[in-house]
Design a protein around this motif. Structure first.
Motif, PDB file in Angstrom:
ATOM      1  N   THR A 119       0.848  -1.189   0.000  1.00 38.16           N
ATOM      2  CA  THR A 119       0.000   0.000   0.000  1.00 38.16           C
ATOM      3  C   THR A 119       0.886   1.242   0.000  1.00 38.16           C
ATOM      4  O   THR A 119       2.052   1.192   0.408  1.00 38.16           O
ATOM      5  CB  THR A 119      -0.920   0.063   1.246  1.00 38.16           C
ATOM      6  OG1 THR A 119      -0.121   0.261   2.406  1.00 38.16           O
ATOM      7  CG2 THR A 119      -1.759  -1.192   1.388  1.00 38.16           C
ATOM      8  N   GLY A 125      -4.894   1.749  -0.275  1.00 36.78           N
ATOM      9  CA  GLY A 125      -5.870   1.013   0.526  1.00 36.78           C
ATOM     10  C   GLY A 125      -6.703   1.947   1.387  1.00 36.78           C
ATOM     11  O   GLY A 125      -6.224   3.010   1.812  1.00 36.78           O
ATOM     12  N   ASP A 126      -7.937   1.500   1.672  1.00 37.90           N
ATOM     13  CA  ASP A 126      -8.723   2.308   2.614  1.00 37.90           C
ATOM     14  C   ASP A 126      -8.204   2.099   4.040  1.00 37.90           C
ATOM     15  O   ASP A 126      -8.695   2.725   4.989  1.00 37.90           O
ATOM     16  CB  ASP A 126     -10.232   2.057   2.480  1.00 37.90           C
ATOM     17  CG  ASP A 126     -10.648   0.646   2.855  1.00 37.90           C
ATOM     18  OD1 ASP A 126      -9.758  -0.195   3.098  1.00 37.90           O
ATOM     19  OD2 ASP A 126     -11.862   0.380   2.886  1.00 37.90           O
ATOM     20  N   SER A 127      -7.178   1.268   4.169  1.00 36.11           N
ATOM     21  CA  SER A 127      -6.435   1.165   5.441  1.00 36.11           C
ATOM     22  C   SER A 127      -5.881   2.535   5.828  1.00 36.11           C
ATOM     23  O   SER A 127      -5.463   2.741   6.968  1.00 36.11           O
ATOM     24  CB  SER A 127      -5.294   0.150   5.315  1.00 36.11           C
ATOM     25  OG  SER A 127      -4.537   0.381   4.140  1.00 36.11           O
ATOM     26  N   ASP A 155      -8.722   1.535  -3.801  1.00 43.90           N
ATOM     27  CA  ASP A 155      -9.589   0.698  -2.967  1.00 43.90           C
ATOM     28  C   ASP A 155     -10.921   1.420  -2.805  1.00 43.90           C
ATOM     29  O   ASP A 155     -10.985   2.495  -2.193  1.00 43.90           O
ATOM     30  CB  ASP A 155      -8.890   0.542  -1.598  1.00 43.90           C
ATOM     31  CG  ASP A 155      -9.353  -0.669  -0.837  1.00 43.90           C
ATOM     32  OD1 ASP A 155     -10.178  -1.429  -1.362  1.00 43.90           O
ATOM     33  OD2 ASP A 155      -8.856  -0.857   0.291  1.00 43.90           O
ATOM     34  N   LYS A 174     -10.296  -1.982  -6.322  1.00 46.47           N
ATOM     35  CA  LYS A 174     -10.519  -3.179  -5.504  1.00 46.47           C
ATOM     36  C   LYS A 174     -11.872  -3.048  -4.818  1.00 46.47           C
ATOM     37  O   LYS A 174     -12.227  -1.973  -4.344  1.00 46.47           O
ATOM     38  CB  LYS A 174      -9.412  -3.353  -4.464  1.00 46.47           C
ATOM     39  CG  LYS A 174      -9.624  -4.574  -3.570  1.00 46.47           C
ATOM     40  CD  LYS A 174      -8.409  -4.903  -2.737  1.00 46.47           C
ATOM     41  CE  LYS A 174      -8.273  -4.055  -1.501  1.00 46.47           C
ATOM     42  NZ  LYS A 174      -9.417  -4.151  -0.549  1.00 46.47           N
ATOM     43  N   HIS A 200     -11.722  -9.291  -3.320  1.00 49.77           N
ATOM     44  CA  HIS A 200     -11.212  -9.325  -1.941  1.00 49.77           C
ATOM     45  C   HIS A 200     -12.167 -10.201  -1.136  1.00 49.77           C
ATOM     46  O   HIS A 200     -13.339  -9.859  -0.996  1.00 49.77           O
ATOM     47  CB  HIS A 200     -11.150  -7.884  -1.406  1.00 49.77           C
ATOM     48  CG  HIS A 200     -10.557  -7.748  -0.040  1.00 49.77           C
ATOM     49  ND1 HIS A 200     -10.029  -6.556   0.411  1.00 49.77           N
ATOM     50  CD2 HIS A 200     -10.402  -8.615   0.991  1.00 49.77           C
ATOM     51  CE1 HIS A 200      -9.572  -6.697   1.641  1.00 49.77           C
ATOM     52  NE2 HIS A 200      -9.798  -7.949   2.028  1.00 49.77           N
ATOM     53  N   GLU A 217      -7.708 -12.259   2.577  1.00 49.56           N
ATOM     54  CA  GLU A 217      -7.272 -11.644   3.836  1.00 49.56           C
ATOM     55  C   GLU A 217      -7.632 -12.509   5.037  1.00 49.56           C
ATOM     56  O   GLU A 217      -8.802 -12.856   5.266  1.00 49.56           O
ATOM     57  CB  GLU A 217      -7.899 -10.240   3.991  1.00 49.56           C
ATOM     58  CG  GLU A 217      -7.470  -9.568   5.296  1.00 49.56           C
ATOM     59  CD  GLU A 217      -7.686  -8.059   5.331  1.00 49.56           C
ATOM     60  OE1 GLU A 217      -8.097  -7.461   4.314  1.00 49.56           O
ATOM     61  OE2 GLU A 217      -7.412  -7.474   6.399  1.00 49.56           O
ATOM     62  N   VAL A 251       0.607  -9.141  -0.046  1.00 50.96           N
ATOM     63  CA  VAL A 251       0.437  -7.698   0.157  1.00 50.96           C
ATOM     64  C   VAL A 251       0.565  -7.407   1.645  1.00 50.96           C
ATOM     65  O   VAL A 251       0.151  -8.217   2.471  1.00 50.96           O
ATOM     66  CB  VAL A 251      -0.936  -7.191  -0.370  1.00 50.96           C
ATOM     67  CG1 VAL A 251      -2.111  -7.967   0.191  1.00 50.96           C
ATOM     68  CG2 VAL A 251      -1.129  -5.701  -0.081  1.00 50.96           C
TER      69      VAL A 251
HETATM   70  O1  KIV Z   1      -7.006  -1.355   2.706  1.00 53.65           O
HETATM   71  C1  KIV Z   1      -6.029  -2.084   2.510  1.00 53.65           C
HETATM   72  O2  KIV Z   1      -4.860  -1.690   2.700  1.00 53.65           O
HETATM   73  C2  KIV Z   1      -6.281  -3.454   2.055  1.00 53.65           C
HETATM   74  C3  KIV Z   1      -5.138  -4.405   2.043  1.00 53.65           C
HETATM   75  C4  KIV Z   1      -4.833  -4.860   3.415  1.00 53.65           C
HETATM   76  C5  KIV Z   1      -5.353  -5.540   1.130  1.00 53.65           C
HETATM   77  O3  KIV Z   1      -7.378  -3.772   1.734  1.00 53.65           O
END
Ligand code: KIV
Length: 257
Positions: A21, A42-44, A82, A110, A132, A174, A205
């Protein structure tokens, strides 16, 4: 001409796919220079960048802001956006928001979970989709391993097969048991990219902040830290403070005359 998705698909069974990411220009530039296969915005970022407890409050505007910054740094690496929670509630909103990602510099999007209508519509509109399955943070009540019961494992397996059937160019797995990830990987055409899904996925990832060790308190079983930036940054800041207090900085070398 072959698209980036064909390149990613072509790696299945041949060489591992590396995805990390990134949320900003400088990190994207570093990942691009090292030569990862894919960069995921990523939405992380809701957790590691915004400091929220989960990804549920991440907006499209925030994702587009970060995607633009990442795309400026990723000169050759395909960037995947994402789709955040609520951004693909209907086919119409999904198409509108996915196109915003492409305009911001992403090459694909994604989507969390098995969403037949949405994924098919995006692919029909020539928008590459990464699936996902497993732990789905946007809807999860708790962050824990999925697919440990036969019922849950069967559902995840079925979802992966269906997402593969719609034409996703890859599927993130995941936090699922390694045996389930292996069975999925062996039964889908699309490459699988694991996070907490063991050795047999077609790629791996990690969230960049986690693998670089920014947050010492975040330590899920799957996470390996490849650097300890928390310590490195704290040491650098402490040295700067000491040198300013002592008068050692700025010295002659770092002063205009
Ligand atoms: O949001 C994110 O970073 C993710 C990854 C962990 C795959 O979905």
């Amino acid at each position: 001409m072959l698209g980036f998705e064909d390149n990613i698909r072509g790696k299945k069974g041949k060489s591992k796919i590396i995805m990390l990411t990134a949320y900003d220009y400088q990190m994207a530039k570093i990942l691009d220079e090292v030569g990862v296969d894919l960069i995921l915005v990523g939405d992380s970022l809701g957790m590691v960048f915004q400091g929220c407890k989960d990804t549920k409050s991440v907006t499209m505007d925030a994702m587009i802001y970060h995607t633009k910054a990442v795309a400026r740094g990723a000169k050759k690496t395909p960037v995947i956006g994402d789709m955040p929670i609520h951004s693909y509630a209907t086919v119409e909103t999904a198409l509108k928001n996915a196109r915003r990602f492409l305009e911001a510099g992403a090459k694909g999007v994604k989507i969390e979970g098995n969403k037949p209508e949405i994924i098919r519509a995006l692919i029909a509109a020539d928008i590459p989709v990464m699936g996902h399955v497993g732990l789905l943070p946007q809807t999860a009540k708790a962050y824990k391993v999925r697919g440990k019961t036969l019922k849950e494992a069967t559902q995840i397996f079925q979802d992966a097969l269906e997402i593969d059937g719609y034409g996703a160019f890859s599927i993130v797995l995941e936090c699922i048991p390694e045996s389930l990830a292996k069975r999925i990987t062996e039964n889908v055409k699309a490459p699988t990219i694991g996070i907490g899904a063991g050795r047999y996925c077609d790629g791996q990832v990690l969230v960049i902040n986690d693998m670089l060790g920014f947050d010492e308190s975040f330590a899920p079983k799957y996470l390996k830290r490849y650097a300890d930036l928390n310590k490195i940054i704290k040491n650098a800041v402490k040295r700067f403070m000491e040198e300013v207090y002592s008068g050692a900085y700025p010295d002659k070398e770092h002063t205009y005359h």
